[in-house]
Design a protein around this motif. Structure first.
Motif, PDB file in Angstrom:
ATOM      1  N   GLY A  80      13.184  29.398  75.849  1.00 32.00           N
ATOM      2  CA  GLY A  80      12.223  30.410  76.603  1.00 32.00           C
ATOM      3  C   GLY A  80      11.394  29.703  77.732  1.00 32.00           C
ATOM      4  O   GLY A  80      10.885  30.559  78.362  1.00 32.00           O
ATOM      5  N   ALA A  81      11.702  28.431  78.102  1.00 33.30           N
ATOM      6  CA  ALA A  81      11.097  28.104  79.365  1.00 33.30           C
ATOM      7  C   ALA A  81      11.522  28.895  80.538  1.00 33.30           C
ATOM      8  O   ALA A  81      12.792  29.227  80.822  1.00 33.30           O
TER       9      ALA A  81
ATOM     10  N   GLY B  46       5.048  22.329  66.637  1.00 33.83           N
ATOM     11  CA  GLY B  46       5.249  22.981  68.040  1.00 33.83           C
ATOM     12  C   GLY B  46       4.233  24.292  68.105  1.00 33.83           C
ATOM     13  O   GLY B  46       3.392  24.713  68.839  1.00 33.83           O
ATOM     14  N   TYR B  47       4.395  25.172  67.059  1.00 34.68           N
ATOM     15  CA  TYR B  47       3.679  26.350  66.759  1.00 34.68           C
ATOM     16  C   TYR B  47       2.317  26.090  66.616  1.00 34.68           C
ATOM     17  O   TYR B  47       1.222  26.863  67.214  1.00 34.68           O
ATOM     18  N   HIS B  48       1.877  25.005  65.954  1.00 33.20           N
ATOM     19  CA  HIS B  48       0.320  24.620  65.833  1.00 33.20           C
ATOM     20  C   HIS B  48      -0.273  24.262  67.097  1.00 33.20           C
ATOM     21  O   HIS B  48      -1.358  24.582  67.588  1.00 33.20           O
ATOM     22  N   ALA B  49       0.563  23.788  68.084  1.00 31.20           N
ATOM     23  CA  ALA B  49       0.049  23.577  69.471  1.00 31.20           C
ATOM     24  C   ALA B  49      -0.168  24.814  70.030  1.00 31.20           C
ATOM     25  O   ALA B  49      -1.594  24.964  70.499  1.00 31.20           O
TER      26      ALA B  49
ATOM     27  N   MET C  49       9.327  27.813  72.137  1.00 37.03           N
ATOM     28  CA  MET C  49       9.652  28.736  71.517  1.00 37.03           C
ATOM     29  C   MET C  49       8.583  29.486  71.059  1.00 37.03           C
ATOM     30  O   MET C  49       8.376  30.758  70.872  1.00 37.03           O
ATOM     31  N   ALA C  50       7.514  28.738  70.344  1.00 35.12           N
ATOM     32  CA  ALA C  50       6.297  29.240  69.668  1.00 35.12           C
ATOM     33  C   ALA C  50       5.647  30.189  70.635  1.00 35.12           C
ATOM     34  O   ALA C  50       4.858  30.970  70.408  1.00 35.12           O
ATOM     35  N   ALA C  51       5.397  29.431  71.866  1.00 36.13           N
ATOM     36  CA  ALA C  51       4.543  30.155  72.891  1.00 36.13           C
ATOM     37  C   ALA C  51       5.224  31.359  73.258  1.00 36.13           C
ATOM     38  O   ALA C  51       4.413  32.399  73.197  1.00 36.13           O
ATOM     39  N   LYS C  52       6.433  31.623  73.368  1.00 37.92           N
ATOM     40  CA  LYS C  52       7.127  32.886  73.520  1.00 37.92           C
ATOM     41  C   LYS C  52       6.922  33.945  72.272  1.00 37.92           C
ATOM     42  O   LYS C  52       6.616  34.870  72.563  1.00 37.92           O
TER      43      LYS C  52
END
Lengths: 347, 347
Positions: A215-216, A158-161, A187-190
């Motif tokens: 975090g959405a 998810g973080y790689h995305a 979560m990664a985006a946040k």
């Protein structure tokens, strides 16, 4: 030792097989404590992945039992994370942080029989592959181990995305998908500074709650064209410059492209199944496509402190725990979406 | 005034039509001095572009004849470049340098009848669209005008491929295509610091010479799988992290992907015709796809000094000059690859 074996037709067994031994001086043997079941295991379970019969599982953590003569970074007793591919740590790609393209790398249960849903595994290139949670190798608290386990695949995916899409401070980010990778991407985006995260394609109430925890800010349940219309409405027509595609189906990929603002990037990490991108759809709006298989190893060291400090808890994606003997039930539950992601506990 | 008109079936005429007048206070009228014939005009000529009958041409330069009441950046007598799309200069996309996505933008000879292969044109949003070579509006030397004309489309398109692929100091860059855009991309890659540029798919001796002039260090004449094998050999198996796709056909796009090193980027600017990208081919090696329609306006100001100083001479892509009355011959020559790119001279 005991290992899970997949036989095709959604049939899993647990069988006794000879345990691993050191074969190369760069090997280590790891006694596995916890393993995850991944979305790509599910593709195999559904007959669209590896050839049966095969061992299975590629996200796992455990204790180093033994090391070869040339291994210097870990020692017996160290608690380690094992990324979903092994890598030599020294080739050009490893040096530039793309360990998934390591010239000596490989997949568990493909180039070698060892896999994660088992009691132990032989680890090639232990120095380039294994990552400790602490420099001195001590075992972390049980409470954070599921979150550390996510670093071997699902969270770093998810973080790689998010990294591939260029998520940064203040961005509006759309995450397509409500699986464990999608939740991780939220979560990664946040973590990377997103101001607003919209989760698209989440149809289960139980997942809505977890998406909010991760975090959405907004959640839409629609898919396809309806989802695009909902995003248009939610963003006052602006859409988003960062869209994270976390499913890998033709529809979700297409939807992700339609949700991207001109000049935006679709960061994708869902293993594509039948996804064909019409370049003309990208051309006029300068939409970029970036991502692919996550170099999990590259990201782990950066993310461990956030997990150990408790500032992120991606381990919540494992919402049910099974023993190795219950592996068939774990797959059946995941296949029928009764569980988001099974945790296999071997200790 | 006289204008070229395309009638379908590879038939061009030059006809007398009423000249342009100011319709909006943001308009300007430009008397055209030079126009280019673009590869995308050729798609139209071959029946795969705009609907005939239509006026045609979208890369042109000339002298401002008249301006509307709200135009402040140019005045009658100014020598100006006209990008291949007009743009308002004030919307969100113009502000962030993606003028091709301007909310009030448009294509010549589509939303309005005015086009470049003609004696004059009405320019919407003159302040957001026109770019002077000099702040005081004076006319540049004839010698550099063809090179300035390339900034309206062809050179800035090649440049966009290089920028999108992230070309920087010391890179090895592969340019797929031997048309005017490919040649421009070679020069752009060198301008951005590339250490080595390999031009792939160049089959004409005459184009080899020009490719070398533009900065190509190596040239391969093969296409498809043979070209990929040649690149493997030329790069000792490393391939290249920056591949510039400057054709837009299914084969050239596929070849470009195969030439990219893991983690690399295919910067593409050829208008895609029937290009369908299998995402799985990108996934395992983390190949990125970036590019699209070049925001020419965004790049012009940065590139004008390099042209005026003579440090780049992209105008060499125009290797034959025609009058407007010879427009049919110009298209026929380009269609049959007897000319790389026609220059239409109206003064």
């Amino acid at each position: 030792m005991k290992t899970a074996i997949y036989h095709g037709n959604k049939t899993m067994t647990v069988e006794d097989v000879p345990g691993p031994v050191i074969e190369q001086p760069t090997d280590a043997i790891v006694d596995i404590e916890y393993a995850g079941v991944c979305g790509s295991d599910l593709w195999t379970y559904r007959g669209q992945g590896a050839q049966a019969p095969c061992r299975i599982g590629h996200e796992f953590v455990g204790i180093v039992r033994e090391v070869g003569a040339d291994v210097s970074s870990v020692k017996p007793g160290d608690w380690v994370m094992v990324p979903f591919r092994w890598s030599d740590g020294t080739c050009e790609y490893c040096r530039r942080g793309l360990e998934t393209s390591c010239v000596h790398g490989g997949f568990w249960s493909r180039e070698i029989p060892w896999a994660g849903q088992a009691e132990a595994a032989r680890i090639p290139y232990a120095d380039g592959t294994l990552v400790k949670a602490y420099d001195d190798g001590h075992r972390p608290d049980d409470a954070v181990i599921p979150s550390l386990l996510t670093l071997t695949d699902v969270f770093t995916t998810g973080y790689h995305a998010a990294v591939s899409a260029g998520v940064g401070d203040g961005d509006t980010v759309i995450v397509v998908g409500d699986g464990a990778v999608g939740l991780s991407a939220i979560m990664a985006a946040k973590l990377l500074g997103a101001a607003r995260v919209i989760n698209a394609g989440s149809t289960h109430e139980e997942r809505h709650a977890l998406a909010r925890t991760f975090g959405a800010d907004d959640i839409i349940s629609t898919r396809g064209e309806d989802a695009v219309a909902d995003i248009r409405s939610l963003t006052d027509g602006a859409m988003a410059s960062r869209v994270l595609e976390c499913v890998g189906s033709a529809q979700s990929f297409s939807t992700a492209i339609d949700m991207a603002a001109p000049g935006g990037t679709v960061g994708y990490v869902g293993l594509p199944h039948g996804v064909s991108i019409d370049a003309k759809r990208l051309f006029f709006s300068n939409i970029r496509i970036a991502g692919g298989m996550s170099p999990a190893h590259h990201y782990i060291a950066d993310l461990v402190p956030s997990v150990l400090s408790g500032s992120i808890n991606p381990g919540f994606v494992y919402n049910r725990t099974y023993t190795l003997d219950q592996i068939g039930q774990a797959y059946d539950d995941m296949d029928n979406r009764r569980v988001i992601k099974p945790l296999i506990r071997l200790v």
